[in-house]
Motif scaffolding. Structure first.
Motif, PDB file in Angstrom:
ATOM      1  N   TYR A 560       0.839  -1.210   0.000  1.00 17.46           N
ATOM      2  CA  TYR A 560       0.000   0.000   0.000  1.00 17.46           C
ATOM      3  C   TYR A 560       0.877   1.264   0.000  1.00 17.46           C
ATOM      4  N   LYS A 561       1.899   1.273   0.867  1.00 18.56           N
ATOM      5  CA  LYS A 561       2.799   2.438   0.954  1.00 18.56           C
ATOM      6  C   LYS A 561       3.553   2.651  -0.353  1.00 18.56           C
ATOM      7  N   LYS A 564       1.206   3.972  -2.944  1.00 24.68           N
ATOM      8  CA  LYS A 564       0.866   5.364  -2.630  1.00 24.68           C
ATOM      9  C   LYS A 564       1.991   6.305  -3.052  1.00 24.68           C
ATOM     10  N   GLN A 565       3.251   5.902  -2.764  1.00 24.67           N
ATOM     11  CA  GLN A 565       4.399   6.714  -3.148  1.00 24.67           C
ATOM     12  C   GLN A 565       4.525   6.774  -4.673  1.00 24.67           C
ATOM     13  N   SER A 567       2.078   6.456  -6.831  1.00 18.23           N
ATOM     14  CA  SER A 567       0.998   7.315  -7.317  1.00 18.23           C
ATOM     15  C   SER A 567       1.354   8.789  -7.156  1.00 18.23           C
ATOM     16  N   LYS A 568       1.963   9.104  -6.024  1.00 16.61           N
ATOM     17  CA  LYS A 568       2.370  10.486  -5.750  1.00 16.61           C
ATOM     18  C   LYS A 568       3.431  10.954  -6.741  1.00 16.61           C
ATOM     19  N   MET A 574      -3.880   4.747  -7.712  1.00 20.35           N
ATOM     20  CA  MET A 574      -3.626   3.424  -7.145  1.00 20.35           C
ATOM     21  C   MET A 574      -4.612   2.390  -7.675  1.00 20.35           C
ATOM     22  N   ILE A 584      -5.923  -1.703  -1.713  1.00 16.40           N
ATOM     23  CA  ILE A 584      -6.663  -0.616  -1.053  1.00 16.40           C
ATOM     24  C   ILE A 584      -7.730  -1.188  -0.121  1.00 16.40           C
TER      25      ILE A 584
END
Length: 730
Positions: A560-561, A564-565, A567-568, A574, A584
Motif C-alpha cells: 500500500y505504501k 501510494k508513493q 501514485s504520488k 492506485m 486498497i
C-alpha cells in the motif's frame, strides 16, 4: 595432465590438469585417463592401481566447453548422443572389471564425474579435510549423474539412503561421507592416504565389486540377481521407498524437473538388471535429460551464470581492489542486523548504529541467536562465535562511523529519513568511502541528491533473511562511478553473495518484476477465481509459494505504501495499478495487512497451520466458470517474464543472464526454467508473443508486448545463443 608411474607393482594415476585451478573432465583429459588406466590394466607387473590428484582437490566435474557441447546434443541424432554418454562409463567399467584392486585416493573435493571416478574403484580412502566436499550435485543444475552414479550409490548404501543424495545433489564433508558409506576410510593426510591405499592393494590380489561375478569364460560381468543393501526393488522396503517416494517427488516438483524423474527411473529400472545394462539405462536417461530445455536453462543460469557473477564478471577491470576492513551499517532492524551478521562472519569489523545503543544491541542479538543455533548444530566453535560477536560494535554516535571503509544504510523506506542519514554520515566519514543504500524501491539517483559525492553513492539491495538469501542487487545511479561499483562488488564477494548489477529505475529489477506475481494473483482473486486454485496454480508453475501467500508474507501495508508513493510520484491512480483495488480494500476497509498482523489473505491461528481466510468468498464471490489451471500457470509465468523483458528493453537490466540469475535467486521464478529469459526462449519468442496478445485482449495492457519483442519473434531470434555456438566460442 595425467601423471603415471609404477612403483612396487602399484600404478599411481594422478590427475594434474595444467592451466586449470581444479581438475576437470574434458575430451583430452578423459582420453589421457582412459589411456593410463588401460595401460595399468594391461601391464602384468601392475598388481593394483591408485587413482588420485596432485592438486588440493580431487576434481569437480566437466569443464565449461564440454558441458556446453553436451547440452548442444539436442541437435545430434539420438544414437550418437547415446554413444557419447556411454563413453565415460566404458572407461570406468574397464578398470572396475579388471580383477586388479583399484583404490581412489580422495585428497580433497570430489564432485560429480570425479566422484563417479571414485565410485568405480573398489575402495575409497579420503583425507579428512573439513573444507572438502564429496557427492553428486548434478540434480541441482538440472542434470543426472551420467557415469554410474545412479547405479553404484544405491548398490553400495541402499535405495533409501541413496535417494536424497541423488535427487537433492547433497554434498557431504568427508566425515559425513564416511558415515553415509560413500567412502570406506578416513585418514589425516595424503601420506596416510597413500599408505592405506597400498595396504588395501597388498591385501587384495584379486577383487570384484559385490555387484559383479565371473562368467564361464572367466570374465567379470554384472550379477543378474545382486541383492541391494536393505532391500531390492521388489522387496517390501524397496516398494516402500519407491512408490510413496515417487508420489512425494511429484508433489514436491509438480513434475517440472525432468532430472529428478529420470533419476528415479534410473534407480527403478537399473537395479533390476546387471550393471552393464544398468549403465546403458542410465546413459539413455542422461541423453534424454540433456536434450531438455530445463537442463539447458538450469545449467546456463545456476552453473555458468552464478559462477560468472561470483567471479566478478561485472566488476570494472581497471580499478584496484578495495580493502574493506570495517563496514558501518546504519539501522539495526532486520535488514541491518542481517547485514551485520554476514559481514562479521566474513571477518570484517562492523559498526552497527541505531538511534540508541539499546536498539543497536537488539540488532546484535540477531547475530547472537544465529550463532547459538550454529553452535547447537556443531557448525561453529565457541571460539569462532565469540570472535564474530567481538567484531560487531554497537553505537548511537555518528562520530563512530569515521573508522568505516564502506557504509551501508539500511533504515526504513522513507526518502526524507534516508536524506538525513546520508548527510549526517558524510559529515564524519572519509571522502573516499563508498556509501551504499539498501533500498528495495526508491530510485538511487533521487537518494543520491542528498549526497555531496553522488559518484560514490550506490544502491546495494539485500534480500531477507540476509543470512540465507544469496542475491544482492547492485543499483547504479545516473552519477554512480565505476569505483563505487568495483568497491561494492569487492564487498559482496567478501561476504560470499551473488551480485547482479542493474541501472536505476523505480523498483529496479527484482522488486518491480516480483510484484507482478502477487499483483496477478490479486487480479485473479478480483475476477472470482477460486483462491485455492490461484495458490495451487502458482506452486504448480514452479513458484516457491502461492501468490496470495507471498503477498501476506511481504505485507499488504508495505504494498500500500509503495503504491501510494508511486501514485504520488507518477500521477497514476492506485486503483489503476495491477492489484491496486485489492490492496486498497485490505488496508482501508478490512484492516488485514498480512502475516505480521496474523490476518491477510490467510488466517494465522496461534496453534495450528495457516489457512485461507473464509471471508475472501464474501468479498470476492467465485465466478461460475473457473479457469483451467494450465491457463493460470501461463498467466503467472508470462506476466513475470514480460516485465523482465521490459526491464531489459528499458536498460534497467544489462543482459539476460543477470535477469535469469536475479529472477531465480531474488523471488524464486520457477527454477526449472533457468529463469525468466530462458523460459521465454524455451516457449519460443514467437509463441510467447502470440500468447501475450491473447492475454492482452482478455486482461489488458499489462500483457502488451513491445514492437522490439514482436520484431525478435518475426526474425526467429532468441535471448541466448545456441549452446553449440557458445561452446565453439569458448
Amino acid at each position: 595432465m595425467i601423471l603415471y608411474n609404477v612403483k612396487d607393482g602399484v600404478a599411481i594415476i594422478s590427475w594434474n590438469m595444467e592451466g586449470y585451478p581444479m581438475n576437470v573432465l574434458n575430451e583430452d583429459s578423459i582420453k589421457a585417463f582412459a589411456d593410463a588406466t588401460e595401460k595399468a590394466v594391461n601391464d602384468a607387473d601392475v598388481k593394483g592401481i591408485i587413482i588420485t590428484s596432485e592438486k588440493d582437490a580431487f576434481g569437480a566435474g566437466a569443464d565449461l566447453k564440454m558441458i556446453k557441447k553436451m547440452l548442444a546434443q539436442k541437435d545430434l541424432d539420438v544414437k550418437t548422443a547415446f554413444e557419447n554418454a556411454r563413453e565415460l562409463n566404458q572407461v570406468f567399467r574397464r578398470y572396475e572389471t579388471s580383477g586388479k584392486p583399484v583404490v581412489a585416493g580422495i585428497n580433497g573435493t570430489a564432485l560429480g564425474g570425479f566422484y563417479e571416478v571414485c565410485l568405480a574403484c573398489h575402495y575409497r580412502v579420503a583425507v579428512n579435510n573439513p573444507k572438502a566436499q564429496i557427492g553428486l550435485p548434478e540434480a541441482q543444475i538440472g542434470l543426472i549423474p551420467g557415469a554410474g552414479g545412479t547405479q553404484r550409490v544405491p548398490r553400495m548404501i541402499g535405495i533409501e539412503a541413496a535417494a536424497p543424495l541423488l535427487l537433492e545433489g547433497k554434498r557431504l564433508k568427508p566425515e559425513a561421507a564416511l558415515k553415509a558409506g560413500l567412502v570406506n576410510e578416513l585418514v589425516a593426510d595424503k601420506d596416510q592416504m597413500m599408505a592405506a591405499a597400498k595396504k588395501f592393494i597388498a591385501e587384495n590380489k584379486f577383487i570384484m565389486q559385490p555387484w559383479d561375478e565371473k562368467n564361464r569364460k572367466g570374465q567379470i560381468v554384472g550379477k543378474k540377481n545382486y541383492r541391494v543393501p536393505k532391500g531390492n526393488i521388489q522387496s517390501p522396503k524397496g516398494v516402500q521407498v519407491l512408490m510413496p517416494g515417487t508420489a512425494l517427488l511429484m508433489d514436491k516438483t509438480k513434475g517440472n524437473y525432468p532430472a529428478q524423474l529420470a533419476i528415479m527411473n534410473c534407480v527403478y529400472e537399473g537395479l533390476q538388471v546387471p550393471m552393464d545394462q544398468a549403465l546403458d539405462i542410465e546413459s539413455r536417461y542422461f541423453t534424454q535429460v540433456l536434450r531438455t530445455p530445463e537442463a539447458r536453462g538450469m545449467v546456463r543460469t545456476l552453473f555458468f551464470g552464478i559462477q560468472d557473477a561470483n567471479k566478478g564478471e561485472a566488476r570494472p577491470k581497471d580499478i584496484p581492489k578495495t580493502e574493506i576492513n570495517t563496514v558501518a551499517i546504519l539501522g539495526a532492524g532486520m535488514m541491518g542486523a542481517g547485514i551485520a551478521y554476514v559481514s562479521a562472519m566474513a571477518g570484517m569489523n562492523v559498526i552497527l548504529k541505531d538511534i540508541s545503543v539499546e536498539n543497536a544491541e537488539k540488532g546484535k542479538d540477531y547475530s547472537r541467536n544465529l550463532l547459538k543455533k550454529r553452535l547447537s548444530k556443531k557448525r561453529i566453535t565457541q571460539e569462532k562465535a565469540d570472535q564474530v560477536l567481538e567484531l560487531i560494535k554497537t553505537t548511537d554516535k555518528v562520530e563512530d562511523l569515521a573508522a568505516a571503509d564502506y557504509i551501508i544504510e539500511a533504515v526504513f523506506e522513507n526518502r526524507d529519513l534516508k536524506y538525513k542519514i546520508t548527510q549526517e554520515t558524510e559529515a564524519v566519514i572519509r571522502e573516499d568511502v563508498i556509501f551504499g543504500s539498501n533500498t528495495s524501491t526508491l530510485p538511487i539517483t533521487g537518494l543520491a541528491e542528498a549526497s555531496k559525492r553522488p559518484d560514490q553513492f550506490i544502491g546495494i539491495h539485500f534480500f531477507s533473511p540476509v543470512d540465507k538469501m544469496m542475491l544482492v542487487e547492485v543499483i547504479m545511479g545516473e552519477k554512480t562511478s565505476d569505483k563505487a561499483l568495483a568497491a561494492t562488488l569487492d564487498y559482496i564477494q567478501r561476504i560470499k553473495k551473488t551480485p547482479i548489477v542493474v541501472n536505476d529505475s523505480r523498483g529496479f529489477y527484482t522488486s518491480r518484476c516480483f510484484s507482478t506475481y502477487t499483483a496477478e494473483g490479486m487480479e485473479m482473486l478480483q475476477e472470482g477465481v477460486n483462491p485455492i486454485l490461484i495458490e495451487n496454480a502458482g506452486k504448480s508453475a514452479g513458484m516457491p509459494v502461492g501468490a496470495l501467500d507471498v503477498a501476506d508474507a511481504v505485507a499488504l501495508d508495505l504494498a500500500y505504501k509503495i503504491m501510494k508513493q508511486t501514485s504520488k510520484d507518477t500521477g497514476e491512480p492506485m486503483e489503476a495499478m495491477p492489484g491496486g483495488k485489492v490492496v486498497i480494500k485490505f488496508n482501508e476497509e478490512l484492516d488485514r495487512v498480512g502475516k505480521k498482523a496474523k490476518k491477510g489473505f490467510y488466517e494465522y491461528p496461534e496453534n495450528g497451520k495457516k489457512y485461507l481466510w473464509p471471508g475472501l468468498q464474501e468479498h470476492y464471490p467465485l465466478a461460475e466458470n473457473q479457469p483451467n489451471i494450465e491457463d493460470l500457470k501461463t498467466r503467472f509465468l508470462h506476466r513475470q517474464a514480460l516485465e523482465c523483458i521490459r526491464c531489459l528493453e528499458e536498460g534497467v537490466l544489462r543482459n539476460p543472464t543477470d535477469g535469469d540469475v536475479g529472477s531465480i535467486l531474488a523471488w524464486g521464478f520457477a527454477p526449472y526454467t533457468g529463469g525468466a529469459f530462458s523460459y521465454v526462449d524455451a516457449v519460443g519468442i514467437e509463441q510467447f508473443v502470440k500468447d501475450c496478445d491473447e492475454l492482452a485482449a482478455q486482461y489488458g495492457d499489462r500483457f502488451k508486448v513491445s514492437d522490439k519483442l514482436r520484431d525478435m519473434a518475426a526474425k526467429g531470434e532468441t535471448f541466448f545463443k545456441d549452446m553449440a555456438l557458445e561452446a565453439a566460442a569458448v
